[in-house]
Design a protein around this motif. Structure first.
Motif, short mmCIF file in Angstrom:
data_model
loop_
_atom_site.label_atom_id
_atom_site.label_comp_id
_atom_site.label_asym_id
_atom_site.label_seq_id
_atom_site.Cartn_x
_atom_site.Cartn_y
_atom_site.Cartn_z
N LYS A 71 -108.16 -28.04 -45.40
CA LYS A 71 -109.15 -29.11 -45.21
C LYS A 71 -110.26 -28.91 -46.21
CE LYS A 71 -108.30 -29.80 -40.32
NZ LYS A 71 -108.82 -29.66 -38.97
N GLY A 72 -110.40 -29.86 -47.10
CA GLY A 72 -111.36 -29.67 -48.18
C GLY A 72 -110.79 -28.64 -49.13
N GLU A 73 -111.62 -27.92 -49.79
CA GLU A 73 -111.18 -26.86 -50.70
C GLU A 73 -112.03 -25.63 -50.41
OE1 GLU A 73 -111.78 -26.79 -55.21
OE2 GLU A 73 -109.78 -27.64 -54.96
N VAL A 74 -111.40 -24.52 -50.09
CA VAL A 74 -112.12 -23.28 -49.78
C VAL A 74 -112.36 -22.52 -51.08
CG1 VAL A 74 -112.00 -21.09 -48.56
CG2 VAL A 74 -111.10 -23.16 -47.49
N ALA A 75 -113.60 -22.11 -51.31
CA ALA A 75 -113.94 -21.33 -52.51
C ALA A 75 -114.73 -20.09 -52.08
CB ALA A 75 -114.76 -22.17 -53.47
N ARG A 76 -114.42 -18.96 -52.69
CA ARG A 76 -115.12 -17.69 -52.38
C ARG A 76 -115.35 -16.93 -53.67
NH1 ARG A 76 -115.42 -19.96 -48.17
NH2 ARG A 76 -114.77 -19.27 -46.14
N GLU A 77 -116.37 -16.08 -53.67
CA GLU A 77 -116.65 -15.21 -54.81
C GLU A 77 -116.36 -13.78 -54.43
OE1 GLU A 77 -120.64 -15.85 -56.16
OE2 GLU A 77 -120.20 -17.91 -56.81
N PHE A 78 -115.97 -12.94 -55.40
CA PHE A 78 -115.70 -11.54 -55.16
C PHE A 78 -115.86 -10.77 -56.45
CE2 PHE A 78 -111.74 -13.26 -56.63
CZ PHE A 78 -111.12 -12.24 -57.34
N THR A 79 -115.98 -9.45 -56.33
CA THR A 79 -116.03 -8.55 -57.48
C THR A 79 -114.89 -7.55 -57.33
OG1 THR A 79 -118.42 -8.79 -57.66
CG2 THR A 79 -117.42 -6.87 -58.75
N THR A 80 -114.12 -7.37 -58.40
CA THR A 80 -113.02 -6.41 -58.34
C THR A 80 -113.59 -4.99 -58.33
OG1 THR A 80 -112.84 -6.57 -60.73
CG2 THR A 80 -111.29 -7.87 -59.43
N LEU A 81 -112.84 -4.08 -57.76
CA LEU A 81 -113.26 -2.68 -57.66
C LEU A 81 -112.99 -1.94 -58.97
CD1 LEU A 81 -111.79 -1.92 -54.13
CD2 LEU A 81 -114.16 -2.45 -54.71
N ALA A 82 -113.62 -0.78 -59.10
CA ALA A 82 -113.36 0.10 -60.24
C ALA A 82 -111.96 0.69 -60.10
CB ALA A 82 -114.40 1.22 -60.28
N ILE A 83 -111.39 1.10 -61.20
CA ILE A 83 -110.09 1.78 -61.17
C ILE A 83 -110.27 3.14 -60.53
CG2 ILE A 83 -108.25 2.75 -62.59
CD1 ILE A 83 -108.81 0.50 -64.59
N GLU A 144 -115.66 0.05 -44.97
CA GLU A 144 -115.57 -1.38 -44.70
C GLU A 144 -116.34 -2.24 -45.71
OE1 GLU A 144 -115.38 -3.94 -40.63
OE2 GLU A 144 -116.93 -2.42 -40.75
N ASP A 145 -117.46 -1.74 -46.23
CA ASP A 145 -118.21 -2.55 -47.21
C ASP A 145 -117.85 -2.21 -48.65
OD1 ASP A 145 -119.53 -0.16 -47.61
OD2 ASP A 145 -121.48 -0.87 -46.93
N LEU A 146 -116.77 -1.42 -48.84
CA LEU A 146 -116.20 -1.08 -50.16
C LEU A 146 -117.15 -0.29 -51.06
CD1 LEU A 146 -114.51 -4.53 -50.91
CD2 LEU A 146 -113.51 -2.54 -49.77
N SER A 147 -118.11 0.45 -50.46
CA SER A 147 -119.10 1.16 -51.27
C SER A 147 -118.74 2.61 -51.55
CB SER A 147 -120.47 1.09 -50.60
OG SER A 147 -120.43 1.75 -49.34
N LYS A 148 -117.89 3.21 -50.72
CA LYS A 148 -117.51 4.61 -50.94
C LYS A 148 -116.15 4.87 -50.29
CE LYS A 148 -119.79 6.22 -46.83
NZ LYS A 148 -120.94 6.18 -46.12
#
Length: 166
Positions: A71-83, A144-148
């Motif tokens: 419904k409509g178009e879903v758009a989200r932003e994200f940042t990829t993680l470091a290797i 959970e917040d991808l910080s460590k």
């Protein structure tokens, strides 16, 4: 990986900023010699539960993605993680999945998260069900917040199964 559920059965179509490709459900793709990926001969299948792997992304870079067919178009932003610099010893989680009423093949997605008794959670990882089974490596997860790194020794796995064809 983008996992999402739609109200109606639709073909998976996800686009990513800066990449000239439409990504489809992983279950509709096959690997060819030389590493090329093609859509299987039977074409794209309409589903409610979608599992789309985004390829060709650079580490530590911001992107946006759009999901079409909803419904409509879903758009989200994200940042990829470091290797990751270190490779962890595999920590597999695996199982078999069947429909509630029959042993007919169940199509869907399995998501796994590590959780401590105190409620500390890791990131969520996902895979799709293939031939009524799944296998996923839960080593090297982040919090959970991808910080460590989720460096917890005592944990249990929370497993969520989203299936179609029950």
């Amino acid at each position: 990986t983008v996992v999402y559920v739609t109200d109606k059965t639709v073909e998976a179509e996800v686009t990513v900023s800066g990449i000239n490709e439409v990504f489809s459900d992983e279950r509709d793709l096959e690997w060819k010699e030389g590493g090329e990926i093609e859509i299987k001969g039977e074409g794209l299948k309409k589903r409610r539960i979608h599992y789309v792997v985004l390829r060709g992304l650079n580490p530590e870079k911001g992107y946006s993605f759009k999901i079409k067919g909803v419904k409509g178009e879903v758009a989200r932003e994200f940042t990829t993680l470091a290797i990751q610099k270190d490779i962890s010893t595999p920590d597999p989680v695996y199982g078999r999945v069947f429909g509630r009423e029959t042993e007919e093949p169940l199509e869907g997605v399995v998501m796994v998260q590590k959780v401590t008794e105190e409620g500390e959670k890791s990131q969520v990882v996902a895979t799709f069900i293939h031939n009524n089974s799944y296998s996923i490596d839960v080593s090297g997860l982040l919090d959970e917040d991808l910080s460590k790194e989720y460096g917890v020794e005592e944990y249990s796995e929370e497993i969520m199964i989203m299936g179609e064809g029950e």
